[in-house]
Design a protein around this motif. Sequence first.
Motif, PDB file in Angstrom:
ATOM      1  N   ALA A 242      -9.500  -4.279  23.962  1.00 28.24           N
ATOM      2  CA  ALA A 242      -9.834  -2.950  23.457  1.00 28.24           C
ATOM      3  C   ALA A 242     -11.059  -3.013  22.564  1.00 28.24           C
ATOM      4  N   LEU A 243     -11.078  -3.994  21.674  1.00 25.66           N
ATOM      5  CA  LEU A 243     -12.188  -4.076  20.737  1.00 25.66           C
ATOM      6  C   LEU A 243     -13.493  -4.408  21.461  1.00 25.66           C
ATOM      7  N   ALA A 244     -13.370  -5.102  22.607  1.00 23.65           N
ATOM      8  CA  ALA A 244     -14.568  -5.486  23.347  1.00 23.65           C
ATOM      9  C   ALA A 244     -15.324  -4.277  23.861  1.00 23.65           C
ATOM     10  N   ILE A 245     -14.621  -3.218  24.153  1.00 29.46           N
ATOM     11  CA  ILE A 245     -15.332  -2.070  24.733  1.00 29.46           C
ATOM     12  C   ILE A 245     -15.517  -0.925  23.740  1.00 29.46           C
ATOM     13  N   SER A 246     -14.934  -1.060  22.544  1.00 28.28           N
ATOM     14  CA  SER A 246     -14.969   0.075  21.617  1.00 28.28           C
ATOM     15  C   SER A 246     -16.130  -0.033  20.636  1.00 28.28           C
ATOM     16  N   HIS A 247     -16.399   1.130  20.047  1.00 25.38           N
ATOM     17  CA  HIS A 247     -17.399   1.151  18.979  1.00 25.38           C
ATOM     18  C   HIS A 247     -16.746   0.961  17.634  1.00 25.38           C
ATOM     19  N   TYR A 248     -15.576   1.523  17.503  1.00 27.61           N
ATOM     20  CA  TYR A 248     -14.929   1.549  16.205  1.00 27.61           C
ATOM     21  C   TYR A 248     -13.424   1.353  16.409  1.00 27.61           C
ATOM     22  N   GLY A 249     -12.745   0.802  15.422  1.00 29.18           N
ATOM     23  CA  GLY A 249     -11.314   0.591  15.603  1.00 29.18           C
ATOM     24  C   GLY A 249     -10.499   0.870  14.349  1.00 29.18           C
ATOM     25  N   TYR A 250      -9.251   1.261  14.569  1.00 29.16           N
ATOM     26  CA  TYR A 250      -8.299   1.434  13.478  1.00 29.16           C
ATOM     27  C   TYR A 250      -7.103   0.534  13.765  1.00 29.16           C
ATOM     28  N   VAL A 251      -6.579  -0.127  12.723  1.00 31.28           N
ATOM     29  CA  VAL A 251      -5.372  -0.930  12.912  1.00 31.28           C
ATOM     30  C   VAL A 251      -4.205  -0.198  12.260  1.00 31.28           C
ATOM     31  N   LEU A 252      -3.172  -0.001  13.055  1.00 32.51           N
ATOM     32  CA  LEU A 252      -2.014   0.742  12.566  1.00 32.51           C
ATOM     33  C   LEU A 252      -0.857  -0.215  12.319  1.00 32.51           C
ATOM     34  N   GLU A 253      -0.146  -0.008  11.235  1.00 28.10           N
ATOM     35  CA  GLU A 253       1.074  -0.774  11.035  1.00 28.10           C
ATOM     36  C   GLU A 253       2.103   0.154  10.427  1.00 28.10           C
ATOM     37  N   THR A 254       3.309   0.189  11.031  1.00 27.55           N
ATOM     38  CA  THR A 254       4.422   1.053  10.602  1.00 27.55           C
ATOM     39  C   THR A 254       3.945   2.418  10.121  1.00 27.55           C
ATOM     40  N   GLY A 255       3.187   3.067  10.996  1.00 29.31           N
ATOM     41  CA  GLY A 255       2.837   4.454  10.738  1.00 29.31           C
ATOM     42  C   GLY A 255       1.729   4.675   9.729  1.00 29.31           C
ATOM     43  N   ARG A 256       1.025   3.607   9.379  1.00 29.54           N
ATOM     44  CA  ARG A 256      -0.099   3.771   8.438  1.00 29.54           C
ATOM     45  C   ARG A 256      -1.321   3.053   8.979  1.00 29.54           C
ATOM     46  N   VAL A 257      -2.499   3.583   8.632  1.00 33.22           N
ATOM     47  CA  VAL A 257      -3.729   2.869   8.972  1.00 33.22           C
ATOM     48  C   VAL A 257      -3.914   1.806   7.893  1.00 33.22           C
ATOM     49  N   ILE A 258      -3.929   0.529   8.306  1.00 33.94           N
ATOM     50  CA  ILE A 258      -4.072  -0.503   7.276  1.00 33.94           C
ATOM     51  C   ILE A 258      -5.490  -1.077   7.264  1.00 33.94           C
TER      52      ILE A 258
END
Lengths: 302, 241, 316, 381, 262
Positions: free
Chosen positions: B204-220
Amino acid sequence: MEFLQQLINGLALGSIYALIALGYTMVYGVLRFINFAHSDVLMLGAFSAYYLAPAVARVLPLPSIGGALVVGLLACLICAGLGVLIERLAYRPLRSRPKLTVLITAIGVSLFIEYTGQHRAVFGADTKRFPELMPGTEFHLGSLIVGSNDLVVLVTTLLLLAGLWFIVHRTKVGTAMRAVSHNQQAAALMGVDINRIIAFTFALGSALAAVAGILYALKAPGIDPLMGVQPGLRAFIAAVLGGIGNLPGAALGGLVIGLLETFAGGISGLSNYRDGIAFAILILILLFRPAGLLGKVTVEKV
Amino acid sequence: MNVSQPLLSLRDLSVSYGTIKALHGVSLQVPEKAIVTLIGANGAGKSTTLRAISGLLKVQGGSVVYDGREITNELPHKIVGRHLCHVPEGRMVFSNLTVAENLRMGAYLRRDKGGIAEDVDYVYGIFPRLKERWAQQAGTLSGGEQQMLAISRALMSRPRCLMLDEPSLGIAPILVRAIFDQIVAINREKGITILLVEQNANLALAISHYGYVLETGRVILEDTAAALRQNPQVREAYLGE
Amino acid sequence: MFSRSPLSLPTACQGAKRWLIAAVLCSILLSFGQFNRYYLGVAMDVGINIILAVSLNLINGYTGQFSLGHAGFMAVGAYTAAKFSLVFAVAAPEPARPVLFLVALVLGGAVAALSGLAVGIPSLRLKGDYLAIVTLGFGEIIRVIVQNLEAVGAASGLKGIPKYTTLGWTFALASVTVYVVVSLVNSTYGRGFIAVKDDEVAASSMGINPVRYKVTAFVVGAFFAGIAGGLYAHHKQFLAPTGFDFLKSIDIVVMVILGGMGRTASVALAAVVLTLLPEVLRPVSEYRMILYALLIIGLMMARPQGLFAFGRRAVK
Amino acid sequence: MHMRGRILLLGGAIGLVAAALSGCGGTDSGAILIGEFASLTGKEATFGISSHQGTALAVEEINAAGGILGRPLELRTEDDQSKAGEPANVVNKLISRDGVVAVLGEVASSRSLEAAPVCQANKVPMISPASTNPKVTESGDYIFRVCFIDPFQGTVMANFASKTLRARKVAVFTDVKSDYSKGLAKFFKEGFVKAGGQICAELDFNGGDKDFKAQLTAIKAAAPDAVFVPGYYTDVAIICIQAKQLQLSVPFFGGDGWESEKLVEIGGAAMEGHYFSTHYAADNPTPRITAFVEAYKKRYAGKTPDAMAALGYDSVMFLADGIKRAGGTEASGLRQALAETKEFEGVTGKMAMNSQRDAVKAAVILQIKGGKFRYMATVAP
Amino acid sequence: MRKGIGMSAPSILSLREVTIRFGGLTAVSGLNLEIGESELVGLIGPNGAGKTTAFNLITGVYAPTEGEIRFAGRPVTAKRPHDLTKLGIARTFQNIRLFSSLTVFDNVRAATQLHRSHGVRMALWRGAAFAAAEAEVERGVMELLEIFDLGRVRDEIATSLPYGDQRRLEIVRALATQPKLLLLDEPAAGMNPTEKAELMRLIRFIKERFKISIMLVEHDMKVVMGICERIAVLEYGKKIGEGTPGEIRKDPKVIAAYLGTE
C-alpha cells in the motif's frame, strides 16, 4: 383420458398457485421474511375487480377481453398501491428488527385485512358473485375438455412469468432487485435506493397477487374476505417447496402442489386428506432438501 | 472550489457497534487526485472508517466533509450520487449476477448510454479477464477476478473519489500485482482520488502518496508514504520486530 | 434471574418447591368455591392458556425455535385424554374418577410428547421460516387426520366428554407447568436451552448438544400442550377438529410474544390478558378481531421485546 | 426477576381470578331476556348473520305486537366467531352473567354440540334453529331444535333420487370439514342403498375450497346418474359451475345447505335443473310465508330470507309459543311446555316435538328453474 | 478433569494432510500440524489464508474433505463440536460469540454442562442434593471468574461488558469446559497495546495454571512472536513455514507473505 383431464385441471390450479407463490418468494428474496398478508392482497385484488367491473362496464362492454384487461389492470394498480402502503406502514419501520417480529406483524396485518373486510361496512362476510369479465366457453379435444378460463389462466401465467423474467433479468430495476436480494449494502453502494426497490418489489408482487385473485375468482366466482387464506397457504407451501426466494422454484412449487392436489383430489379415499397432502409432501421434501427443491443450502460462517 | 481544501476530510469521527466503540475520533484528509492509504492491524477500525464515510454505518460523532459539503450520515445511495464510491471489504460482487450485469449495476445512477458503453470498454481494457468472462455469473470468478470486477463496477459510476477496502485480501500475489498496477493507472490517467485501506503495508505504501496508521480506532501515526515505509514503528507493528 | 447475593442459588431452588405446593393447594381450595359459571369458565380458559403459552415459551422463547404447531400438540392431548375418559372413566365408580382423569391427562400429555419428538426431529435440520412452516404443516396434518378419524367423531366432533376439569385441576396443573419450566431453565442444565438459542455454534463448542436440547424442548413443550388439551376437552366437553387450526397456534404464539420471549412470568401474564381481552371486548364484538389485529401490529412496533418484558435482559 | 417473584405473581393471578369470580346473575325486570349465540364473524359468518337477522326480526315483531304475556323480549346476541371453544364461553356468559331464560343457536351443529352441555348443566332451554345433526339434542332434555334432522333429510333425498330421479348410480360429494355434510351424506347413502341404488363414487372436498375439478373429473369418470352434494351453497354454486365446465351434465341435488338466494346469484345458469331439500320455500304463496318474506325484505334491504333466516325466525316464535303456554319463564315449566309442543306453525311449516325434542316436520323439495327456486313437493315424515 | 486415553502420545493434536473444499475453493489444503502437550503454538497468515477454517476443522464445525485429525491419540475426524469439547477441545471465536441474553455468570455456568453431576430430574425435584450440586457449580464458576477478575460483574449481561472483558469472558467460558487444548481465534483483535500486553500475560498464565496446550490464530505479530513457542504460517490454505519465532521472523517466504512483495 381421466389422467389427461386431471393434468389439465392440475396445471390450471398450479399456475394460479405459482402466481401467488411468486409474490411470496419475491418479497422473501429482498427482505427475507414471509409476507403473510400476501394472500389478503389477492383477496383485495378480486374485490377491486368486483367493484370496478360495474364502473368499467359503463365505458366498455363486459364481458369482453378488452374490458377484462382494463379491470385487471386497474385492480393491479390498486393492489400495487396497497402492497406498497402495507410495506411502508407495517414493515418498513421494522426493517432492522428480528425476522420474528416482522413475521408476527405480517400475521397481524393479515388478520386486520381479513376482519376489516368482513365488517359489514367494508365488504361484509357473505360471498359475493364475481362478475363475468370474460366470455367463457369450453373446447373439446376428443373427450378432453379445456375451459377457456383454464386457458386464460395458463396463458396469463405463462405471459406473466415471461414478463417477470424479463423485468428481473433484462431491466435495470430487475437487476437492482437481484442485487438488493443478494446484498443490500453492496447495492446501496451502487447508488440503489433500497427503499424504492423494496417498494417496487411489493408493488410487483401485489400486482401479481391481484391477477391471481382475479383468475381465481374467474375460476370460482364466489368471493369473500377469507378467499385468500386457502390458496395463500398452498402457494406459501409452494414457495417453500421450490426454495423460498427462488423465482423458478416458486413456479415449479406452484405447479407441483397444484398437480399433487389435483391427482390426490381425484382419488376416492384420498380426497379427504387433500388439505394435509401438500404439507406432508413439503415436510418430506424438506427433510431431504432442507432448502427446498431449487434452493441452495447456505453454510453459516463461523 | 478552494484548491487548498482536501476533497474528503474526516473530523473527529466516532462510531460504535452497540456498546463497543470502534472509532474514537478519527481525523484525516484526502487531497484531490492523491492516493492516501489507511493501514493497521485487523480490527483497528480501517473498514469501519470507510463504512462510516459511505453511509453504511451510523456516525455518532464528528463529521465527514466531501467536496466542501458535509455528508455525515447521508444515505449510501445519495453519497454514491456525489461520485464518492466505496469498494467494500470482501468485494461484495453480486455473485448471482453476471459480470456484465455487475458492471451495469455500477452505472445504476447514470443515464448516458454512450458514456456507459465507453466505460465498459475502458474497464474491459484494463482488466481483459473480465471481458473474457462477461457472461459468467460473478460467483464463479476467482477471488482476484472478483476484486477486479468490484473495482471496475465502482469505476462505472465515474467516481471522483474511490475508497478501496483491502483489495489484496485473499488474492494470489500475481493478481495483486496486476490490481495494484491498475489502481495506480486509474489514479494517474483518470485523476481519481483514492483512499486505500490495506493490511499489506508495504504494498500500500509503495503506491500511495500519504498514509495514516490506525490502531484500535485511533490514528496513531501519519506521514508521507515514503517516510512511513522507513518508520521502524510501522515495521514493528507488522512484524513484531 | 437471580439476585446478586451469591447464596441465592440454592435458596431459590428450595423456595420454588414450597411455592409450588402452596399454589397447588390454593388451586385445590379454589375448586370448592361457588362461582358464577361464566367467570369460572373464563378462569379455566385462562389457566389452560397459561399452560399452553408457558409450554410454547420453552420451545420458542427459551430455545429459540419457531413453532407454529402448538395447537397440533394440544389436539393430540385433547383427543387422547377425551377418548380415554369416554372409554374408561365414564364406566368407572365415582371415587376412581379423579385418578382416571389424571391418568387421562398424563396419557394425553405423553402421546403429545411423542408427537413432539416426531416434530423435534425435523427441527434438527431446519431453522427459522422453514421450521415454522414444518410445524405449521404438522399441526394441519394432525387436524386433517382427526377430521377423518371416525373413532374420535371425525368432523362431527367428539361429544359427551365428562366434565372433570375444575378450577383446581386447571390452576394446579398451570402451577406445575410454570414450576417445571422455571425449574428446568433455572438450573445449570437449563442454561443450555438459552445457550442454544443465543448461539448454536458457540453452545456446541461449549459441549452443549444442541440437538438434545431442541428435541427436549419440543418434547416437554408438547407434553404440557397435551395436558392443556386434556383439560380443555374435559372443560368444553366437546371437541371439534376446527378448534385446532393454525389460528389457534397463532393465538398462543401471540401470547408468548406479547409477554416477551423467554420470560415465564410475563408470558403467563400475557396469557391472562389475552384470554380476558376478547371477553372484555364482547360488547364491541364487531370490532373485536380488528382491534386484536391492530394490537398485534402496534405491539410489534412499540414493544417488540414484549409488553410485560421489564428489566435489563438484553434483547437480541 | 427473582424466582420467588414469579411464583408470587402466579399466586396473585389466582387470587385475582378468584376475586373476579364472585359476580352474580341477571336481573328479573320487565323484559324477558333471551340469549342468542351465532357466528357473526369468521369463516361461517354468512350463515350466522342470516339466522341472526331472522331471529332479530322475530323479536322485533313480537315486541311490536306487545310482547309475550305483556312483557317485551330482549335479545342478547353474542358472536362466537365461528370458532370452536367460543360457544361454551359465550353461552356461559349469557346464562350466568346476563341471566337469559333461554338460549337460541347455533346454525353449525359442532358449535351447538359445544353449547348444549352448558345449557343442560344450567337447566336453561336451548333451541337450535338449524343444527340438523341428530347428536345435538342427545345432550339432554333442555335441548331443542326447530329443524328436521339429517336422517330424515337423508332419507327424503335418497327416496327422491331413486323414485323421482330414477337414478341407479349416484356419486356422493361430501364436505369433510363439515359435520353437517358428513352426517347428511351418511344417511343419504344408507337410504339410497336400502332403496336399491348404488353409490358409484365417493369423493370429498374441504369447505372453502375453490377448485373442485379434480374430484368432479373423477366423478365424471364414474358415470353417475346424479350427484348428491350435501354442502353449503357457497361451495355448491362453484361445484356446479365447474361441473358444467367439465360437462358433467347430470342432475345435482343436495340438502338445506343449498338454500340461499346466493346459490343462484353465484351459480347462475350452472344451477339450472338441480334440486335440493329444505325447510321452506320462499315462493310458497301461503300468507304466512309471504308476510315473513315481505317483512324480511323490508327490514334487510330487499334481501330474500333464506332457510337460516326462516329457522332463526321460527326459533324465536317457537320459544314465544312455549313461554305463552308455560305462562312464564321458569326453566322447568318452560322446558316442559316446549317439550310438549304438539303443533306449532312456523314459516318453515308445521312441527311437533318428538320425544327426542327434535322437530317433526315436513321437508320441501325445490328445483332451480329460470334462476328461481321452484317448489316441487312436500315430503312429510 | 477426566483422564484422557493415550496420554502418553507425544502430541495432543495432530492433523495429517487435512484438506477442505467449499464448492470450487480449496480453503485448506494438505495441512500437517502437530501440537504437543502443554505447548503454545501460533497459527499465522494473511487474511483469508485459511486460519479460521483450520480452527473450524479442528473443532468440528466443518468436516474435512480429506485427511485425518487425531486428538489425544484417537481419531476425531468429522466428530461434532460438542463431542470434541467432551474430549477436551475448547475454543473462542474471532467475532466474539457470547450468549447474549445470559449474564456473565450464566455464560460460564452454561459451559460447565459436561461436568455437572446433576440433570433434569434433580433440577425438577430441587432437593438438597440439587442445591448442593448447584452450589458446587457456582463455587467452580465463581472461582474461575475471580481468577480472571470478572467476579465483580457476574450479574451483568455478558454482551454489555467492555470489549476487553468480553474477550476475556470468552476465554473463561472455554476454560469452564475443562479443556486439554484451548484454541484462541484472534484474541487480540481490536485491543490496544496495553490490553494486548495484558492478554499476553493472561495467555501465559493460563498455560501455567491450567497446564493445557494452547493454539492461537493471531494477526498481531507482537503478540504471536512474544508468547508462542512455535509458529506455523499459512498462505492460500497451505503451510508455508513453521518454526520458532526467531526462525519465522527471518523466513523470507513469511516476510513476503506479510509485508507483500514490492
